[in-house]
Design an enzyme around this catalytic site. Sequence first.
Site, mmCIF file in Angstrom:
data_model
loop_
_atom_site.group_PDB
_atom_site.id
_atom_site.type_symbol
_atom_site.label_atom_id
_atom_site.label_comp_id
_atom_site.label_asym_id
_atom_site.label_seq_id
_atom_site.Cartn_x
_atom_site.Cartn_y
_atom_site.Cartn_z
ATOM 1 N N ASP A 129 0.855 -1.192 0.000
ATOM 2 C CA ASP A 129 0.000 0.000 0.000
ATOM 3 C C ASP A 129 0.890 1.241 0.000
ATOM 4 O OD1 ASP A 129 -2.284 1.615 0.250
ATOM 5 O OD2 ASP A 129 -2.379 1.382 2.432
ATOM 6 N N GLU B 131 2.689 4.856 -4.037
ATOM 7 C CA GLU B 131 2.591 5.780 -5.200
ATOM 8 C C GLU B 131 3.813 6.697 -5.347
ATOM 9 O OE1 GLU B 131 0.137 5.270 -3.029
ATOM 10 O OE2 GLU B 131 -1.326 4.256 -4.293
ATOM 11 N N ASP C 286 -8.982 3.452 -2.220
ATOM 12 C CA ASP C 286 -10.056 3.824 -1.299
ATOM 13 C C ASP C 286 -11.306 4.313 -2.024
ATOM 14 O OD1 ASP C 286 -8.031 3.249 0.382
ATOM 15 O OD2 ASP C 286 -7.707 5.303 1.076
HETATM 16 O O1 MIG Z 1 -4.128 6.164 4.361
HETATM 17 O O2 MIG Z 1 -3.515 0.890 5.728
HETATM 18 O O3 MIG Z 1 -5.932 2.032 0.393
HETATM 19 O O4 MIG Z 1 -6.856 -0.144 1.879
HETATM 20 O O5 MIG Z 1 -6.808 0.102 4.688
HETATM 21 C C1 MIG Z 1 -4.771 4.938 4.396
HETATM 22 C C2 MIG Z 1 -4.670 1.642 5.887
HETATM 23 C C3 MIG Z 1 -3.766 3.819 4.233
HETATM 24 C C4 MIG Z 1 -4.943 2.959 2.351
HETATM 25 C C5 MIG Z 1 -5.412 1.722 1.662
HETATM 26 C C6 MIG Z 1 -6.422 1.021 2.519
HETATM 27 C C7 MIG Z 1 -5.823 0.688 3.871
HETATM 28 C C8 MIG Z 1 -5.311 1.964 4.538
HETATM 29 N N1 MIG Z 1 -4.362 2.657 3.657
#
Ligand code: MIG
Length: 619
Positions: free
Chosen positions: A222, A225, A300
């Site tokens: 996650d 980016e 999200d």
């Molecule tokens: O700023 O890890 O898209 O699936 O639950 C949020 C917490 C960070 C974004 C991800 C989401 C995840 C969440 N992350």
Amino acid sequence: MSIPFLVSLVDGKAAGLFFDNSYRSWVDLGASKPGTLEYRALKGEFRLYVMVGTPQTVLERYTELTGRMSLLPLWALGFQQSRWSYVPQSRLLEIARTFRERRIPCDALYLDIDYMDGFRCFTWNRKHFPNPPQMLADLHAQGFKVVTIIDPGIKIDPAYEVYQDGLAWKYLLTYPDGEPFNAPVWPGDCHFPDFSDPQVRQWWGDNHQGLLEDGVDGIWNDMNEIALITGFPRQVPDMVTHSKEGQGADHAEIHNVYGLLMTRACKEGQQRLRPDRRPFLLTRSGWAGVQRYSIHWTGDNNSTWQHLALHVQMVLTLGISGIAMASADIGGFSGGPGPELYTRWMQAGAFMPFYRVHSMKGSPNQEPWSFGTQVEKICRKYIELRYRLLPYSYTAMWQASQSGAPLVRPLFWANPEDTRAYSIQDQYLYGDAFLVAPVITQGATQRVVYLPDGLWFNFWTNESIPGGQMVSVDAPLDSLPLFVRGGAVIPLWPVQQYTSEKPVETLELQVYITAGNTTSQLYEDDGSSPNYDSPEAHRLSEFILQVNQDGSGSLRRVIRQGGYTPAYSHQKIRVIGLKSAPSGVELAGGKLLSQGYDTATGILHLEIDATGNFELLLE
Ligand code: MIG
């Protein structure tokens, strides 16, 4: 996810344009100058690959160039339950127990950032998870796999080994003056690995050793980016420097490929550290070709009807961009879906490349039993159907690994000449045989469906409907409009509570009779070995159906490749769409154990003891 690849389709002729430049770029598809495609990039070379043919051959060429996915373990096609976050351990175990108690099949549970110690990657919060190997062994014994999240941000903490090593070995992104770049993410101020350096990728991959040894089954990447949270700077500045395999580059060039390089490090790490298992990786960010390393979820979304519609649109678009396996958070990430939206989303999700519920911290519960018994019952029905269709979905995943064909395909995929199908984005094909038309409108109990040319069967009623027309279909809350292409042979397994619960003893085949010649594929292997390509490890079968106008004809199973022997010893065949009972049934290649024609349904039921090649004649 940034993929500078465009597919156009005009009068049945497809073209693919891949702009191979990772800098920030702009595309104007005729908005300012009608009839003109304008592409601009900040810097870098102009390198354009052009492919022409059908949508299918364009994807084949594009994925020949950028790569294809490798087969995931079979469990990745099972149902997956996630939330931010299942903590402490007792909560996670309660979720697992509830799936089994309520007989709702499930294969994978996810641990979001709170399993870590202060959001430090590759650590466990020992207060909440005192004994991870024990916990994971316990979950494995109940048939669950566990996937843990890993973010690229490394907490700036002199007492944290990953930070110490990254800093000492100069594995971290720096400003041009050599000062490490830092910015806030969940752990507070962080540094970031330079995944464009092969040594850093090796180190990062090796860092997964502890989690894998503890028994973690897959990884979820996650924030790659790179996403930063509120603070300063808001983004990684363009001047930040990268190795770029030793050649040197700034962040303007690497930004869009950073996520892909992180997934490469993780997948290669899994392969090195656990060579006897297929890697599993789910990523948020990526670039053209990320399908080589990871599957993708769309980030999200919200618990709204609009985002259910968008789920379908995005997965379609990602599919023709080379990402054969993508999905969105089922039920929506932020907010609460309510029973109706959740139900509709769970139905559509059963026909997505992977099937994962996920939701945000603080949002209402989103497990299949969270919305009362009626919703739970419907969810179980669709999850069970997902498990029934595992051999079918698995074959579609294998096709993706061979030709780049996505699991979710636009209607024009199989009918590129059918211009009426071009703009339809609320229906799709799932693999070779299914047409799915999810209900994405609140309160709807019917929907209009466009059926492309050919003969189609309503999956629930077995009614056959000629294509090339719009039809109105009843869709009460427990019903997903679902159609099967005439001529298809659909393989099914019995329902299991998880993918490897028990050996499959009978393969079922559902045959949809249509005059003409059709071929359907079935790919089989043990669902877990990484060496599935070797001849002994897999088997590819074709079902060749030949039907005359009078309904007589033949079904042949021909093994095309491989010597893998599945566990089953029987095949149960249901022939759907016959006008009347056949006057004779003959089988070569096995024994006909039973046969019966049900006049009420018009279905011919056969059971044969063959496991491989056979030929069935219907007179
Ligand atoms: O700023 O890890 O898209 O699936 O639950 C949020 C917490 C960070 C974004 C991800 C989401 C995840 C969440 N992350």
